[in-house]
Design a protein around this motif. Structure first.
Motif, PDB file in Angstrom:
ATOM      1  N   ILE A 167      -9.390   2.097   6.114  1.00  0.00           N
ATOM      2  CA  ILE A 167     -10.240   1.005   5.616  1.00  0.00           C
ATOM      3  C   ILE A 167     -11.521   0.837   6.412  1.00  0.00           C
ATOM      4  O   ILE A 167     -12.343  -0.003   6.070  1.00  0.00           O
ATOM      5  CB  ILE A 167      -9.473  -0.337   5.586  1.00  0.00           C
ATOM      6  CG1 ILE A 167      -9.076  -0.776   7.003  1.00  0.00           C
ATOM      7  CG2 ILE A 167      -8.271  -0.250   4.694  1.00  0.00           C
ATOM      8  CD1 ILE A 167      -8.492  -2.185   7.040  1.00  0.00           C
ATOM      9  N   GLU A 168     -11.727   1.619   7.492  1.00  0.00           N
ATOM     10  CA  GLU A 168     -12.966   1.452   8.259  1.00  0.00           C
ATOM     11  C   GLU A 168     -14.161   1.969   7.458  1.00  0.00           C
ATOM     12  O   GLU A 168     -14.023   2.836   6.584  1.00  0.00           O
ATOM     13  CB  GLU A 168     -12.862   2.164   9.608  1.00  0.00           C
ATOM     14  CG  GLU A 168     -12.756   3.655   9.518  1.00  0.00           C
ATOM     15  CD  GLU A 168     -12.623   4.293  10.890  1.00  0.00           C
ATOM     16  OE1 GLU A 168     -12.808   3.611  11.890  1.00  0.00           O
ATOM     17  OE2 GLU A 168     -12.327   5.504  10.930  1.00  0.00           O
ATOM     18  N   GLU A 169     -15.343   1.437   7.798  1.00  0.00           N
ATOM     19  CA  GLU A 169     -16.539   1.746   7.012  1.00  0.00           C
ATOM     20  C   GLU A 169     -17.129   3.095   7.373  1.00  0.00           C
ATOM     21  O   GLU A 169     -17.599   3.827   6.505  1.00  0.00           O
ATOM     22  CB  GLU A 169     -17.579   0.644   7.226  1.00  0.00           C
ATOM     23  CG  GLU A 169     -17.128  -0.691   6.697  1.00  0.00           C
ATOM     24  CD  GLU A 169     -18.090  -1.805   7.034  1.00  0.00           C
ATOM     25  OE1 GLU A 169     -19.269  -1.523   7.254  1.00  0.00           O
ATOM     26  OE2 GLU A 169     -17.647  -2.958   7.079  1.00  0.00           O
TER      27      GLU A 169
ATOM     28  N   GLU B 123      -2.138   1.709  12.763  1.00  0.00           N
ATOM     29  CA  GLU B 123      -3.051   2.677  13.367  1.00  0.00           C
ATOM     30  C   GLU B 123      -3.629   3.609  12.289  1.00  0.00           C
ATOM     31  O   GLU B 123      -4.806   3.975  12.345  1.00  0.00           O
ATOM     32  CB  GLU B 123      -2.326   3.498  14.443  1.00  0.00           C
ATOM     33  CG  GLU B 123      -1.940   2.707  15.698  1.00  0.00           C
ATOM     34  CD  GLU B 123      -0.695   1.862  15.527  1.00  0.00           C
ATOM     35  OE1 GLU B 123      -0.029   1.992  14.475  1.00  0.00           O
ATOM     36  OE2 GLU B 123      -0.370   1.065  16.431  1.00  0.00           O
ATOM     37  N   SER B 124      -2.795   3.991  11.322  1.00  0.00           N
ATOM     38  CA  SER B 124      -3.285   4.812  10.211  1.00  0.00           C
ATOM     39  C   SER B 124      -4.146   3.981   9.269  1.00  0.00           C
ATOM     40  O   SER B 124      -5.176   4.452   8.765  1.00  0.00           O
ATOM     41  CB  SER B 124      -2.114   5.401   9.429  1.00  0.00           C
ATOM     42  OG  SER B 124      -1.293   6.161  10.265  1.00  0.00           O
ATOM     43  N   LEU B 125      -3.733   2.743   9.039  1.00  0.00           N
ATOM     44  CA  LEU B 125      -4.479   1.870   8.128  1.00  0.00           C
ATOM     45  C   LEU B 125      -5.917   1.682   8.604  1.00  0.00           C
ATOM     46  O   LEU B 125      -6.853   1.646   7.794  1.00  0.00           O
ATOM     47  CB  LEU B 125      -3.775   0.514   8.022  1.00  0.00           C
ATOM     48  CG  LEU B 125      -4.430  -0.482   7.078  1.00  0.00           C
ATOM     49  CD1 LEU B 125      -4.227  -0.048   5.638  1.00  0.00           C
ATOM     50  CD2 LEU B 125      -3.890  -1.882   7.283  1.00  0.00           C
TER      51      LEU B 125
ATOM     52  N   VAL C  51       0.854  -1.194   0.000  1.00  0.00           N
ATOM     53  CA  VAL C  51       0.000   0.000   0.000  1.00  0.00           C
ATOM     54  C   VAL C  51       0.886   1.239   0.000  1.00  0.00           C
ATOM     55  O   VAL C  51       2.022   1.213   0.474  1.00  0.00           O
ATOM     56  CB  VAL C  51      -0.944   0.042   1.225  1.00  0.00           C
ATOM     57  CG1 VAL C  51      -1.949  -1.078   1.184  1.00  0.00           C
ATOM     58  CG2 VAL C  51      -0.162   0.010   2.521  1.00  0.00           C
ATOM     59  N   GLY C  52       0.339   2.330  -0.531  1.00  0.00           N
ATOM     60  CA  GLY C  52       1.106   3.579  -0.597  1.00  0.00           C
ATOM     61  C   GLY C  52       1.639   3.816  -1.991  1.00  0.00           C
ATOM     62  O   GLY C  52       2.159   2.890  -2.620  1.00  0.00           O
TER      63      GLY C  52
ATOM     64  N   GLN D 177      -7.809  -0.334  -3.235  1.00  0.00           N
ATOM     65  CA  GLN D 177      -8.395   0.969  -3.579  1.00  0.00           C
ATOM     66  C   GLN D 177      -7.721   2.136  -2.862  1.00  0.00           C
ATOM     67  O   GLN D 177      -8.025   3.286  -3.156  1.00  0.00           O
ATOM     68  CB  GLN D 177      -9.897   0.963  -3.247  1.00  0.00           C
ATOM     69  CG  GLN D 177     -10.710   0.095  -4.201  1.00  0.00           C
ATOM     70  CD  GLN D 177     -12.132  -0.116  -3.727  1.00  0.00           C
ATOM     71  OE1 GLN D 177     -12.521   0.402  -2.685  1.00  0.00           O
ATOM     72  NE2 GLN D 177     -12.891  -0.887  -4.473  1.00  0.00           N
ATOM     73  N   LEU D 178      -6.833   1.835  -1.931  1.00  0.00           N
ATOM     74  CA  LEU D 178      -6.154   2.915  -1.216  1.00  0.00           C
ATOM     75  C   LEU D 178      -5.277   3.703  -2.177  1.00  0.00           C
ATOM     76  O   LEU D 178      -4.457   3.133  -2.894  1.00  0.00           O
ATOM     77  CB  LEU D 178      -5.272   2.348  -0.094  1.00  0.00           C
ATOM     78  CG  LEU D 178      -5.967   1.977   1.212  1.00  0.00           C
ATOM     79  CD1 LEU D 178      -4.940   1.491   2.210  1.00  0.00           C
ATOM     80  CD2 LEU D 178      -6.692   3.170   1.768  1.00  0.00           C
TER      81      LEU D 178
END
Length: 475
Positions: A208-210, A202-204, A161-162, A192-193
């Motif tokens: 990805i939370e709804e 902690e950032s992830l 990711v990134g 999709q990130l």
């Protein structure tokens, strides 16, 4: 890539600002097996130099063989054909080898990122449980999980990711148990990130939370490898990243935040007694301040006469309404809690105790608040510490203010209405498609591990709400 070694070298040096970037290193040798030049590129600050010398340079200078793969003694050699892959591998701590008259580069993992050793959990203490916690090294964390769960079906899948700084998110799951729809959902969200950098788990979680505005988290954050292994065994998915001393578990329900891993290590009665205490503490922390506001303002007939006289006597010289008293002390308690977290460790407990004593006593003597309010707020604040999960702790603290506010309007009537709305809100939530209050509501075939749990040898099923491929735990 070109077959010209010098041309490839010049381009790579330009990409990494060779000369200006002081830890970007290169080394040229002539391989004995081919009598051709080979150039090595790596960041000296993030690689194991002994591994490079013993596993790559010495064999190339001394050994005979047919090709590179038969000479280098390190575990895995990856072939690369474009500069984007080369850049990513060097940034990840690999050493990249460019060969004379060859359009393929070779990458060998020699990463040696510095990290802490394995220590005790700081936020999820337990008396009767393993004392190991995750650390900031991804490989160590995967090792801690595999140490507890020996199964060839345990998969550790990497997903980069990134856009600018690529870091791998490791998705761990049991291949023949996990729900494929949930797994595919996780993969899609990671794909999709579109951000420059995701620094840690902690950032992830926030990416990805709804429901980013929800007061309830939809992922479980834990620093205990034994807890992560337990969830994996039940068919859940665990996310790990470099630089994070914790993992994320998904999908989750309300009960995941309410439970402690120690419940499973204690005998049936002891574990359930612990959960009962936690449930009482949860309700006290959530409602006691609001109930006090409602009863003293609107339902004084519910209070025994002697207690009512004591409350009236204590509030005789206090000029503020009850709700203002409660809010004042609740905000003061939050300030002390926040200050205790931010100041240096040796001063933390002192500030907490001294702050609570001095502010409470001074506020009472100055007739700003009554002594009973100090007791109510202290009881509410201390009970919140029984819920160890940091996400649920914040949920309780924010909800408490909402309930106090609601109770100030029509007493128990408005408080009951607010509590019902709160429960309905929880019932409407989903975590990666799983209802938040399941398996209680809606009901699923499972061990019904909600407020109380069964005897451990009678737990035959995995949680039905996550729809695992293999729902039965034993034959």
């Amino acid at each position: 890539m070109s077959r010209n070694l010098e041309k490839n070298t010049a381009h790579l040096k330009q990409l990494f600002s060779f000369g200006l970037n002081k830890d970007f290193s290169t080394r040229e040798i002539t391989a004995r097996y081919s009598n051709k030049k080979i150039k090595l590129f790596f960041y000296s600050s993030i690689v194991n130099s002994t591994k490079i010398h013993e596993g790559i340079i010495r064999p190339l200078l001394e050994a005979k063989g047919e090709n590179l793969n038969s000479i280098i003694t390190l575990e895995a050699i990856k072939e690369l054909t474009d500069f984007d892959s080369i850049v990513d591998d060097i940034n990840s701590g690999n050493v990249v080898l460019l060969l004379e008259d060859c359009k393929t580069a070779y990458s060998v993992n020699v990463a040696d990122f510095q990290h802490r050793g394995i220590e005790k959990p700081e936020n999820e203490n337990a008396v009767k449980a393993p004392k190991e916690a995750f650390t900031e090294s991804l490989n160590v964390n995967i090792s801690l999980v595999r140490k507890r769960f020996h199964d060839k079906q345990l998969i550790a899948e990497a997903k980069p990711v990134g856009n600018r700084s690529k870091l791998d998110v490791t998705i761990m799951y049991i291949k023949d148990v996990v729900n494929n729809e949930v797994l595919e959902n996780v993969r899609e969200r990671l794909d999709q990130l579109s951000v420059d950098n995701v620094r840690n788990i902690e950032s992830l979680e926030q990416y990805i939370e709804e429901r980013p505005y929800s007061i309830v988290s939809s992922l479980l954050y834990t620093e205990r490898p034994d807890r992560a292994s337990s969830y994996l065994e039940d068919g859940y998915i665990v996310l790990l990243m470099e630089n994070s001393s914790a993992c994320l578990v998904l999908p989750v329900t309300f009960w995941s935040f309410f439970h402690s891993e120690e419940d499973r290590y204690l005998r049936f009665l002891f574990g359930n007694f612990s959960r009962l205490i936690r449930l009482v503490a949860f309700l006290i922390s959530l409602l006691v301040s609001a109930v006090y506001v409602a009863i003293t303002n609107y339902h004084s007939e519910m209070i025994p006469p002697d207690l009512l006289l004591a409350i009236v006597s204590a509030r005789e010289r206090v000029p503020f309404p009850v709700v203002f008293e409660i809010m004042l002390m609740e905000v003061s308690f939050e300030l002390i809690r926040e200050a205790g977290l931010r100041i240096p460790n040796p001063l933390g407990p002192t500030i907490g105790i001294v702050g609570a004593l001095i502010i409470g006593q001074a506020a009472v003597e100055a007739n700003i608040v009554s002594p009973i309010v100090v007791i109510v707020v202290a009881l509410s604040g201390l009970s919140s510490f029984a819920v160890a999960n940091i996400s649920m702790n914040f949920t309780i603290r924010i909800s408490r203010f909402l309930f106090i506010f609601a109770a100030s309007f029509f007493g128990m009537l408005s408080l009951t209405g607010a509590f019902l709305l709160w429960v309905m809100y929880l019932a409407s939530l989903r975590s990666f498609g799983v209802p938040f209050l399941s398996p209680l509501s809606p009901n699923y075939k499972s061990t019904n591990d909600t407020v109380f749990r069964k005897i451990i040898k009678n737990e035959y099923f995995r949680p039905g709400q996550i729809k695992p491929k293999d729902s039965r735990k034993k034959g």
